[in-house]
Design a protein around this motif. Structure first.
Motif, PDB file in Angstrom:
ATOM      1  N   ILE B 147       0.867  -1.182   0.000  1.00  0.00           N
ATOM      2  CA  ILE B 147       0.000   0.000   0.000  1.00  0.00           C
ATOM      3  C   ILE B 147       0.900   1.226   0.000  1.00  0.00           C
ATOM      4  O   ILE B 147       1.674   1.424   0.931  1.00  0.00           O
ATOM      5  CB  ILE B 147      -0.901   0.064   1.262  1.00  0.00           C
ATOM      6  CG1 ILE B 147      -1.523  -1.286   1.592  1.00  0.00           C
ATOM      7  CG2 ILE B 147      -1.937   1.185   1.131  1.00  0.00           C
ATOM      8  CD1 ILE B 147      -2.579  -1.759   0.660  1.00  0.00           C
ATOM      9  N   THR B 149       0.881   5.291  -0.016  1.00  0.00           N
ATOM     10  CA  THR B 149       0.153   6.552   0.105  1.00  0.00           C
ATOM     11  C   THR B 149       1.111   7.651  -0.290  1.00  0.00           C
ATOM     12  O   THR B 149       2.205   7.742   0.257  1.00  0.00           O
ATOM     13  CB  THR B 149      -0.308   6.767   1.559  1.00  0.00           C
ATOM     14  OG1 THR B 149      -1.115   5.661   1.942  1.00  0.00           O
ATOM     15  CG2 THR B 149      -1.077   8.072   1.712  1.00  0.00           C
ATOM     16  N   ASP B 237       2.583  13.621   2.533  1.00  0.00           N
ATOM     17  CA  ASP B 237       2.170  12.333   3.117  1.00  0.00           C
ATOM     18  C   ASP B 237       2.770  11.193   2.296  1.00  0.00           C
ATOM     19  O   ASP B 237       2.352  10.937   1.166  1.00  0.00           O
ATOM     20  CB  ASP B 237       0.641  12.272   3.115  1.00  0.00           C
ATOM     21  CG  ASP B 237       0.087  11.075   3.889  1.00  0.00           C
ATOM     22  OD1 ASP B 237       0.883  10.251   4.377  1.00  0.00           O
ATOM     23  OD2 ASP B 237      -1.145  10.988   4.007  1.00  0.00           O
ATOM     24  N   ARG B 239       3.794   7.296   2.706  1.00  0.00           N
ATOM     25  CA  ARG B 239       3.828   6.065   3.514  1.00  0.00           C
ATOM     26  C   ARG B 239       3.903   4.832   2.627  1.00  0.00           C
ATOM     27  O   ARG B 239       3.334   4.828   1.530  1.00  0.00           O
ATOM     28  CB  ARG B 239       2.546   5.964   4.355  1.00  0.00           C
ATOM     29  CG  ARG B 239       2.474   6.948   5.488  1.00  0.00           C
ATOM     30  CD  ARG B 239       1.093   6.908   6.153  1.00  0.00           C
ATOM     31  NE  ARG B 239       0.126   7.741   5.484  1.00  0.00           N
ATOM     32  CZ  ARG B 239      -1.203   7.628   5.604  1.00  0.00           C
ATOM     33  NH1 ARG B 239      -1.717   6.688   6.363  1.00  0.00           N
ATOM     34  NH2 ARG B 239      -2.011   8.450   4.974  1.00  0.00           N
ATOM     35  N   GLU B 241       3.453   0.551   2.987  1.00  0.00           N
ATOM     36  CA  GLU B 241       3.088  -0.590   3.844  1.00  0.00           C
ATOM     37  C   GLU B 241       3.304  -1.871   3.056  1.00  0.00           C
ATOM     38  O   GLU B 241       2.808  -2.007   1.940  1.00  0.00           O
ATOM     39  CB  GLU B 241       1.611  -0.425   4.232  1.00  0.00           C
ATOM     40  CG  GLU B 241       1.019  -1.609   4.954  1.00  0.00           C
ATOM     41  CD  GLU B 241      -0.455  -1.360   5.329  1.00  0.00           C
ATOM     42  OE1 GLU B 241      -0.814  -0.219   5.659  1.00  0.00           O
ATOM     43  OE2 GLU B 241      -1.240  -2.316   5.257  1.00  0.00           O
ATOM     44  N   ILE B 250       5.667  -0.977   8.090  1.00  0.00           N
ATOM     45  CA  ILE B 250       5.162   0.300   7.600  1.00  0.00           C
ATOM     46  C   ILE B 250       6.263   1.342   7.728  1.00  0.00           C
ATOM     47  O   ILE B 250       6.829   1.500   8.805  1.00  0.00           O
ATOM     48  CB  ILE B 250       3.924   0.760   8.398  1.00  0.00           C
ATOM     49  CG1 ILE B 250       2.740  -0.181   8.147  1.00  0.00           C
ATOM     50  CG2 ILE B 250       3.542   2.191   8.042  1.00  0.00           C
ATOM     51  CD1 ILE B 250       1.481   0.170   8.929  1.00  0.00           C
ATOM     52  N   SER B 251       6.576   2.001   6.622  1.00  0.00           N
ATOM     53  CA  SER B 251       7.467   3.161   6.679  1.00  0.00           C
ATOM     54  C   SER B 251       6.565   4.380   6.743  1.00  0.00           C
ATOM     55  O   SER B 251       5.909   4.736   5.765  1.00  0.00           O
ATOM     56  CB  SER B 251       8.360   3.202   5.434  1.00  0.00           C
ATOM     57  OG  SER B 251       9.129   4.393   5.446  1.00  0.00           O
ATOM     58  N   ASP B 252       6.526   4.990   7.912  1.00  0.00           N
ATOM     59  CA  ASP B 252       5.533   6.029   8.180  1.00  0.00           C
ATOM     60  C   ASP B 252       6.106   7.426   7.919  1.00  0.00           C
ATOM     61  O   ASP B 252       7.282   7.568   7.618  1.00  0.00           O
ATOM     62  CB  ASP B 252       5.072   5.910   9.635  1.00  0.00           C
ATOM     63  CG  ASP B 252       3.597   6.249   9.803  1.00  0.00           C
ATOM     64  OD1 ASP B 252       3.080   7.091   9.042  1.00  0.00           O
ATOM     65  OD2 ASP B 252       2.973   5.665  10.685  1.00  0.00           O
ATOM     66  N   ASN B 253       5.266   8.425   8.071  1.00  0.00           N
ATOM     67  CA  ASN B 253       5.715   9.789   7.850  1.00  0.00           C
ATOM     68  C   ASN B 253       6.729  10.230   8.887  1.00  0.00           C
ATOM     69  O   ASN B 253       6.709   9.780  10.030  1.00  0.00           O
ATOM     70  CB  ASN B 253       4.512  10.736   7.864  1.00  0.00           C
ATOM     71  CG  ASN B 253       3.736  10.656   6.572  1.00  0.00           C
ATOM     72  OD1 ASN B 253       4.314  10.771   5.500  1.00  0.00           O
ATOM     73  ND2 ASN B 253       2.432  10.425   6.674  1.00  0.00           N
TER      74      ASN B 253
END
Lengths: 336, 336, 336, 336
Positions: B147, B149, B237, B239, B241, B250-253
């Motif tokens: 996923i 984003t 944004d 991201r 997943e 998950i590589s997040d913000n």
């Protein structure tokens, strides 16, 4: 099903009555309050009987156990009467504000072999419990430091404060107990500072404090910090941190739900923490009843015993000496 | 020290010039821009020379490599000239908006054995890299779903949009590349929907879209979703997943710092995410240069190769077919 | 107190029976199951009567409402019989696997003016509700994109899968409903891909899928992505993201408690998400009963109505057409 | 460009030399170390000159300022010589282990009007700065409590510890400074406990401690807790919490990237915190140089002044009295 009567129908008694009523292993059989309308309101809400007197409850063979949630000065008396009547006891903290009274009560009930559990609900909190379990399982190695953050959402009414027996005996007593629970050995030294920051009038008029910091240490050198505030506007702030030679665990604050908001001003913002201890510790209060049923039905040792209640009060006394004398106090200085 | 000249002194070229200048393994030796004042401004800021022409740079024996950050229609030409001159190439995406031109360029440079790296900076991002590394290390078992984003903080100016070649070739191209990078095998099917939600005039006047959703699938059945928006008011944004049979990463913000605010309104609130790609991907842009130096000096294979640039464009083309024909498109339908 | 009888004493029926029993505004009065021992076990656990037949329940004047938690093929029949008997209905999803049967049922109950609520529990989840409330309050401006992540913790048994009617009708139906709930307008287009990644035998033997991705769009252009997996080893993964012109809200996964672990290997690690829907959505299931009581007692409109159940099934049908025909499908293509 | 020479080429000097070299507003012009090979290694790495002596640096008209990163006992001397030579000074903490020497130095440099900045890097950390800025902007109302968690990732070598002057002067001095910075008024009372938990031999052999807790209070009653440990296996633990009448801000630990892992064992797990202060406080060290350039070029007042260095040492002295005498100590008891 353990048949429980609740003594005291104030805020905390009401909650306990409702919790007992909905608990799958307990049955609420009666409630009592010296203020009869309060008892009747709770009785009606839960569909049980409002007893005419405490004596009626102690005499009833339909009651296996009592949950004491009355005003603090009545706790020790009720404990003694319940034990004499052969009823198991779950009593709200503190046992009494006066250590001598607690000691006398202890002497009286010592030989009775009736389960007595004290309402240190935080021991039953899922997060705090899991923190301790991780520590006991060796996950953090040797425990070195415990940090307890414990801040109420809002200052209680003046009338409450006047009767509460002081911050250390009323509020910190939970944290003293939690410190003992987490440290796994008895604190031997206590230091405290405290003053009125939220409401300076409190200090001037009641000689009461609203903000405090404590340092405790055990004989083997484990260190513990507690901080207290009577007002955390962002909600009831209840955190425990256990730091050791191989790691750390933190039992953090619990939110009502996991909604996070992202705007041009802030990101990852959640709603304030659960404001009220009834909500924040709902699971803990239910688990507390569960543990109590185990004590009575299976002969389990209470996770929070009478002696735990007494020890927490001793720490409060030691902290008051420290506050007055501005020094590190040996817990053994408190005449036990 | 790899001696690099930067072609193009617009926003992205300025950034690259500054990054090359501060990079411990690279040296900025010259800059060029068809708009001479832009080149001179950057040259002065970095204390290097503004070349009179691109030809001067290609001819110089003081230049080992060129970083192409000019307008997209010039990319393929410059790549060919650099390769002809024996200069290693780091070229911003996309190679060209026209797949035929890209293919022609590919044919021309194929035998030259000169390193060509495409500016897919996200492959070098520490978080995204760590996500892929965890997957390659088997931490999540077999990959099932990806996923992505990917939302810009704000709509670019109308002039930029008119020249950008469409959302899929300009913006999603990064995500198509990231999808390929993470999936570890070629997507064979592509589906897209897109429309103008942020600025309806965009759709009416430019036939452009600002919000899009994609689904990709590989031959072995791995699934990938990409979502795009041209305006995320809470910041850039970004991201990724990766979900697999044994877990998820998950590589997040990334935030500028770890300050969290707690008030009576919200708790755990942070400041908006880094707004600009120059900040968000600063580490990635530096690592990109590092990887480029490795390609030239150690003969390493570019993490983002010319072929990667070409493949991402093919996915964009397939997505445009899907958008027009409202169906799942075989990537092989794009005449490669 | 609303007097509710529960039909069906399988896993979900047991849960509902226990929830009704403990709900402060509802009273469990009877249970029924075609497999009598199941009914008796639940009846005994809750201290109520096991009815001999469904007919007995429909005929009883001690029953105000029925909660239908039987096998799916019986739902529509029971709804019709309950409505004929004047009993309010709370029926588990899906209403039926066959849209024609649902339509017939709709026609039969249309004029009865008896409350019928469908068990789309997620509409009642505190986090998901708060996300929608924030959107309705204008916090995120115009809604642009909805992202629903919905992954079960583990593949159900083969027998369950054989009877379930396919992933889209059994599992995604919740997400189709949630998409409608959050989008605030009817999706008009649906696209789906799906295949068997977790258990390839599933595909070979049952022609069933276990991993899927969907894209939906409304007439005004709002976009929605749903992803599904039958196995998320890290726990039941249930997230909703609403992204709009002025911000974003995310209803994230819920943990059992807020313990985080810090070691030399990882930091801020929590225990896996609540594994089972009974735990994860406990609050939602209780709120669902609360909403149902409001429908019956106060004439409130069900938050999840019969028509909502029908609409979700229509989206599943459209998704199956998309899966077969590999194209974006108009919801209006499904013969309603 | 401010022309800076770095004195001292040990671990911290090397870092500063590299930071000055890459800083856009500073120029590294020379380095010096009494151990000549160390100086030459750093000089070569940075492409600058290794001076033969400190005197050569003080005499040079190519040097505007010196950054003192030598052994602590030389700090005061070098400060005095630099000031005499008219060079601005950025000096690592502590100024000296002996307060009398610090006072003498203060007297000598008092009238010189030369900028002297002390290396309290944490004041420049983006997160900690933002916490203070939020407080100064009134976001948390009146400040009530400050909690500083400060734990090193690993015990330094025995040789380092023997020369460091004790935990309070070597490590806590940063936290005493941060406490002053955050409290916004002078602490007037100090309490400390400390013992050796990580390495009991440390206590036996060096009379040194490795774990400590402190309580500070200001004249107006603001409370501050500091906890220290020499070993946090989960990484360098650096947190600041400011709690006030209207809210709280927390500057939390910083990760290398935002990857989170989800498995059947744990969820939301990140990699250990940045292990080394060079990484954790990289931004702070760069901002520190920036602030220093402002002091010299724009006559700005140092955010961390000589007097701040002296005050932090006084708090360390007061804490040592508390440790010995087991009581709350007035800071005024330290002969200033």
């Amino acid at each position: 099903m353990l048949r429980i009567a609740v003594l005291g129908c104030g805020r905390i008694g009401q909650m306990h009555a409702a919790n007992v009523a909905r608990h799958p292993r307990a049955e609420l059989v009666a409630v009592f309050d010296v203020h009869r309308p309060s008892a009747e309101r709770v009785a009606q809400a839960q569909g049980v009987k409002a007893a005419e007197s405490a004596a009626e409850i102690f005499a009833s063979d339909k009651v296996d156990a009592v949950l004491i949630a009355t005003a603090t000065p009545t706790h020790a008396d009720y404990i003694e009467r319940a034990v004499a009547a052969g009823k198991a006891v779950l009593c709200e903290k503190p046992i009494d504000l006066d250590l001598a009274r607690v000691n006398a009560c202890a002497a009286k009930v010592a030989d009775a072999n009736i389960p007595i559990q004290i309402g240190f609900n935080r021991r039953y909190d899922p997060g705090h419990s899991a923190a301790r379990a991780a520590m006991l399982a060796g996950e953090i190695g040797d425990l070195h430091q415990v940090i307890i953050t414990s801040r109420d959402p809002a200052l209680p009414p003046r009338a409450y404060l006047e009767a509460a027996g002081g911050l250390f005996r009323d509020m910190t007593i939970h944290d003293f107990d939690l410190a003992r629970f987490m440290l796994g050995e008895e604190p031997t030294e206590v230091f405290a500072i405290a003053n009125a920051l939220i409401d300076p009038d409190l200090g001037a008029e009641l000689k009461e404090v609203d903000s405090a910091m404590f340092v405790l240490r055990t004989a083997s050198g484990k260190q513990c910090h507690i901080n207290n505030s009577r007002t955390a506007v962002y909600g009831y702030d209840q955190r425990v941190e256990l730091m050791g030679s191989k790691g750390m665990v933190i039992s953090d604050n619990r939110k009502q739900h996991e909604l996070r908001r992202f705007t041009s001003k802030t990101v990852e913002a959640s709603e304030p923490y659960q404001f009220f201890f009834l909500e924040r510790y709902f699971d803990a209060f239910m688990a507390e009843i569960d543990g109590f049923v185990d004590c009575v039905e299976k002969g389990a040792v209470p996770l929070a015993s009478f002696e735990d209640g007494r020890r927490a009060l001793i720490l409060a006394e030691a902290a008051y000496i420290s506050l007055r004398e501005r020094r590190l106090v040996q817990v053994s200085e408190v005449s036990i």
